[in-house]
Design a protein around this motif. Sequence first.
Motif, PDB file in Angstrom:
ATOM      1  N   SER A   6      81.433  53.242  -5.727  1.00 58.58           N
ATOM      2  CA  SER A   6      82.762  53.250  -5.148  1.00 58.58           C
ATOM      3  C   SER A   6      82.637  53.322  -3.637  1.00 58.58           C
ATOM      4  O   SER A   6      82.357  54.375  -3.080  1.00 58.58           O
ATOM      5  CB  SER A   6      83.527  54.448  -5.688  1.00 58.58           C
ATOM      6  OG  SER A   6      84.805  54.475  -5.195  1.00 58.58           O
ATOM      7  N   ASN A 133      88.939  56.370  -4.412  1.00 61.04           N
ATOM      8  CA  ASN A 133      88.940  55.010  -4.935  1.00 61.04           C
ATOM      9  C   ASN A 133      87.973  54.854  -6.110  1.00 61.04           C
ATOM     10  O   ASN A 133      87.448  53.769  -6.334  1.00 61.04           O
ATOM     11  CB  ASN A 133      88.579  54.029  -3.816  1.00 61.04           C
ATOM     12  CG  ASN A 133      89.046  52.626  -4.125  1.00 61.04           C
ATOM     13  OD1 ASN A 133      90.073  52.443  -4.756  1.00 61.04           O
ATOM     14  ND2 ASN A 133      88.294  51.650  -3.692  1.00 61.04           N
ATOM     15  N   GLN A 135      86.523  53.895  -9.411  1.00 61.91           N
ATOM     16  CA  GLN A 135      86.952  52.791 -10.262  1.00 61.91           C
ATOM     17  C   GLN A 135      86.662  53.118 -11.731  1.00 61.91           C
ATOM     18  O   GLN A 135      85.626  53.705 -12.028  1.00 61.91           O
ATOM     19  CB  GLN A 135      86.200  51.507  -9.884  1.00 61.91           C
ATOM     20  CG  GLN A 135      86.444  51.065  -8.449  1.00 61.91           C
ATOM     21  CD  GLN A 135      87.889  50.654  -8.212  1.00 61.91           C
ATOM     22  OE1 GLN A 135      88.450  49.882  -8.970  1.00 61.91           O
ATOM     23  NE2 GLN A 135      88.485  51.201  -7.170  1.00 61.91           N
TER      24      GLN A 135
END
Lengths: 231, 113
Positions: A6, A133, A135
């Motif tokens: 990430s 963020n 994922q």
Amino acid sequence: MTTKSSLNAAPRRFALINDRIITAPKEVVPVSVLRALASIAADQVLVRDHGSPNDMVLDDRATVDLNDGNVFYTRARCDATPPAACGSPAKLAFAVDDTFELSTAAELPFEAFMALFGLEAGKQLFRDFESPNDQPVAPGSVLRFKDGPVFYTRGGQHHDARVEITIDGVKHKVAPGKTSGADLKKIGNVPLADELIQNIGGKLTPLADDATLCIAGGEEFVSHPRCGASS
Amino acid sequence: MSFPPDQIAELQALVPGVMACREGVVSYFLLPGLQLPAGCTPSKVDALLCPTPRDGYESRLFFSQLVTSTSARNWHVTNTRIVDRQWCAFSWKTNKTGLRLAQMVVEHLCAIK
């Protein structure tokens, strides 16, 4: 197919010592640091668990690479035998939502991994990069221990806990919660030298790199290069 | 000149009532009730963005009236007529091409914050 990191953030790692999860600051750690984090008494030695009679006794002055095995136990120093060659692979511990499971396989198919932890098929699995963020891991992926052993789950069937924000007109899905101006720049591929500004109902509020913002979803940001000058 | 819809949508997020207009071959965007940075008087004005080069500037942001701000600016345009309205502007070069519409507005507004 493998899972991706990430935004180049480091994955969270841990050592399992006497069945306790000890968060590690990095993948190569001095034994002395693990001993301190786990409050190991001076009369105990730390042993890497290979499930073998020749489990590796670790010198207090050594360093350990958690990629080579992150399962340890302690033994009375007086009972410890000198280190001997150990041909067995070290045990590996994965963690999901702060519970752990052991494996000797360094790679697990997504479906086997979910079954190992008894997770329902609809749950979204995220590798923990301590990043806004993170994922979700895609079904069909192969989960590699060395890519990071710590995961968390969100939601149930088809549920996506992430929220949408807009940076420079582009929508991004991020985890809700606290994030910094610098993290938002990474998410939006905004050069670090540029200024990030939050648009709050038409009011433009500059956001410093070290400012913390609680993302709830729907936030809008515009960057600009700060290149203007009076002529 | 036409602009990408995503850039116009981004401008609309900044100023909901944005309107495209044209005078001759030049495109403008009318930004009604543009909120100005803290410390500006008035706090809102109508503004007109000229997103293409004009008068030696990469882009221009015109205001419906003079604005006082903590940063004193050279308001060298005080009474120019564009699309049937009078406009004022301070001298400000963005010194960069390729900015998106919203970035242009922000770049000009940051001069008076």
